[in-house]
Every structure is written in structure tokens, then in C-alpha cells.
Design an enzyme around this catalytic site. Structure first.
Site, PDB file in Angstrom:
ATOM      1  N   ASP A  45       0.784  -1.255   0.000  1.00 22.49           N
ATOM      2  CA  ASP A  45       0.000   0.000   0.000  1.00 22.49           C
ATOM      3  C   ASP A  45       0.812   1.300   0.000  1.00 22.49           C
ATOM      4  O   ASP A  45       0.482   2.226   0.748  1.00 22.49           O
ATOM      5  CB  ASP A  45      -0.963   0.007   1.204  1.00 22.49           C
ATOM      6  CG  ASP A  45      -1.975  -1.123   1.167  1.00 22.49           C
ATOM      7  OD1 ASP A  45      -1.956  -1.925   0.216  1.00 22.49           O
ATOM      8  OD2 ASP A  45      -2.784  -1.214   2.117  1.00 22.49           O
ATOM      9  N   LYS A  77      -7.091  -4.961  -2.866  1.00 23.78           N
ATOM     10  CA  LYS A  77      -7.876  -5.469  -1.737  1.00 23.78           C
ATOM     11  C   LYS A  77      -8.755  -4.360  -1.179  1.00 23.78           C
ATOM     12  O   LYS A  77      -8.478  -3.175  -1.384  1.00 23.78           O
ATOM     13  CB  LYS A  77      -6.933  -6.008  -0.651  1.00 23.78           C
ATOM     14  CG  LYS A  77      -5.988  -4.944  -0.160  1.00 23.78           C
ATOM     15  CD  LYS A  77      -5.010  -5.488   0.843  1.00 23.78           C
ATOM     16  CE  LYS A  77      -4.104  -4.399   1.332  1.00 23.78           C
ATOM     17  NZ  LYS A  77      -4.799  -3.307   2.019  1.00 23.78           N
ATOM     18  N   CYS A 136      -2.253  -2.515   7.725  1.00 18.32           N
ATOM     19  CA  CYS A 136      -2.136  -3.497   6.641  1.00 18.32           C
ATOM     20  C   CYS A 136      -0.872  -4.344   6.738  1.00 18.32           C
ATOM     21  O   CYS A 136      -0.912  -5.549   6.499  1.00 18.32           O
ATOM     22  CB  CYS A 136      -2.271  -2.813   5.287  1.00 18.32           C
ATOM     23  SG  CYS A 136      -3.968  -2.237   5.042  1.00 18.32           S
TER      24      CYS A 136
HETATM   25  C1  VGL Z   1      -4.702   0.845   5.660  1.00 21.28           C
HETATM   26  C2  VGL Z   1      -6.250   1.812   7.036  1.00 21.28           C
HETATM   27  C3  VGL Z   1      -7.216   1.697   6.071  1.00 21.28           C
HETATM   28  C4  VGL Z   1      -3.281   0.387   5.459  1.00 21.28           C
HETATM   29  C5  VGL Z   1      -5.659   0.707   4.678  1.00 21.28           C
HETATM   30  O1  VGL Z   1      -2.833   0.282   4.303  1.00 21.28           O
HETATM   31  O2  VGL Z   1      -2.615   0.136   6.489  1.00 21.28           O
HETATM   32  N1  VGL Z   1      -5.008   1.391   6.836  1.00 21.28           N
HETATM   33  N2  VGL Z   1      -6.900   1.147   4.885  1.00 21.28           N
END
Ligand code: VGL
Ligand code: ZN
Length: 206
Positions: free
Chosen positions: A8, A106, A151
Site C-alpha cells: 500500500d 484489496k 495493513c
Molecule cells: C490501511 C487503514 C485503512 C493500510 C488501509 O494500508 O494500512 N489502513 N486502509
């Protein structure tokens, strides 16, 4: 065989983004250096439809970072982030994804969040990553990216449950840190058997 997993590293998680992580963009040069070392490089991308249930804006009278009970357990509510096709959902412009062999998206089901790259937050719905790694004979993951306490943490814990060896590259991750969640995440990840390694050590021994 091992693989580099880049979690991410998207605009919304970097300074100026909707869910900015302090120094989130600092992981980019570190990850770019590591990318050269690995034959197998895999990326994940948080990828929500507008109106996703993990957004505070989808719930009446809720603010970002409130926590609500959902069918599958407690859910932190986030600012709208990583909406499919938006600039916020794009990878950081300096992240080198040229050698990526897989971009796993995802969080695309409206009713269910997915922190982990293996299982969505109900801890039952699979993303397919476990099967992909097993099919390719990958046994060890070097995990990097954002956010260390969400994540990355859930990905690391699920990877170990799925039988993979996990190394977390400590200077290639950054956390959101809600009420001590970052320290807690390290405790859980190391307690479950993940190892911590620095990018320098990895660069010199690989
Ligand atoms: C994430 C919060 C919401 C992450 C993704 O990538 O850690 N955190 N969506
Ligand atoms: Zn998200």
C-alpha cells in the site's frame, strides 16, 4: 524462494494524502533500492469503492478514527481514502513498480474491509495470495510498506498463519499510530515469530 512484498505505498497514505502517515513517503527510496535485489516483487494496493463501509462518511454521526462494531468485529472508521481510480489510490509517483509481478488489490468489497493481503477483515474471505505464493514455491516474505500497524501487521500475522517465513524491513515501514497501535503491532508481529531486519543488513547480505 523469497519475495519482496510492498504494501500500500499509495498517495493517500503519504503526506498530503487523505490518510497521511507521518513520513510515509520516506519508505519509497528504501523500497526502490530493495526492489533491485529481489527476483520476485509483489505489490498490494488498497482499492475501495466510493461509499465503502470502512469510511466514516458512510455512517451517520461518525467521525474518522471512531470505532464501530460490524458483523466481523470492531472496525476503525477512516477518512475516505484509496477510492478506486483516484489519484489518492495511485502508487506514490516515485515508487518503482516496473519489476512488479503482481499487483494485488484489496478492500474492493463495499461491506468488508481488508487490511491483510491474505484474508479480508472477516478473516475468512481469501484474496488468493496464499495460493499464489504456494503455487510459485515462495516460502519467505520480506515485507515493506504502509501502514506498519494496520495493513502490514495483518499481512504479517496472516502470512505466518499460512506457514510463510516473514521478515519485516524495519526502515521500509511506517505506522499510523492510533493510541499506541504501532508499538503494539511490533509486539504482536515479533511475538508471532516475524523477524525484524534493516534494509542495510539486507542490502549487504543478499
Ligand atoms: C490501511 C487503514 C485503512 C493500510 C488501509 O494500508 O494500512 N489502513 N486502509
Ligand atoms: Zn483502506
Amino acid at each position: 524462494m523469497d519475495a519482496l512484498l510492498v504494501t500500500d505505498v499509495q498517495n493517500d497514505f503519504c503526506p498530503g494524502g487523505a490518510l497521511a502517515i507521518p513520513d510515509g513517503d520516506r519508505v519509497v527510496p528504501v523500497i526502490n533500492r530493495l526492489t533491485e535485489l529481489f527476483e520476485v516483487v509483489l505489490h498490494t494496493q488498497d482499492w475501495h469503492p466510493a461509499g465503502h463501509h470502512s469510511f466514516a462518511s458512510s455512517h451517520k454521526d461518525k467521525e474518522p478514527f471512531d470505532v464501530i462494531p460490524l458483523d466481523y468485529g470492531d472496525q476503525v472508521l477512516w477518512p475516505d481514502h484509496c477510492v478506486q481510480g483516484t489519484d489518492g489510490a495511485a502508487f506514490h509517483p516515485e515508487l518503482n513498480i516496473t519489476r512488479s509481478q503482481l499487483v494485488l488489490r484489496k478492500g474492493f468489497r463495499k461491506e468488508i474491509d481488508s487490511y491483510s493481503a491474505f484474508f479480508e477483515n472477516d478473516q475468512k474471505t481469501v484474496t488468493g495470495l496464499g495460493g499464489y505464493l504456494r503455487n510459485r514455491g515462495i516460502k519467505t516474505l520480506y515485507v515493506t510498506g504502509l501502514a506498519a500497524d494496520f495493513c502490514v501487521k495483518w499481512t504479517v500475522l496472516d502470512a505466518m498463519k499460512e506457514g510463510f517465513h516473514v521478515n519485516i524491513v524495519e526502515d521500509a515501514v511506517r505506522g499510523i499510530d492510533l493510541d499506541g497501535s504501532l508499538k503494539q503491532a511490533w509486539k504482536e508481529m515479533l511475538g508471532a515469530g516475524a523477524r525484524k531486519i534493516s534494509s542495510d543488513t539486507l542490502l549487504h547480505h543478499k
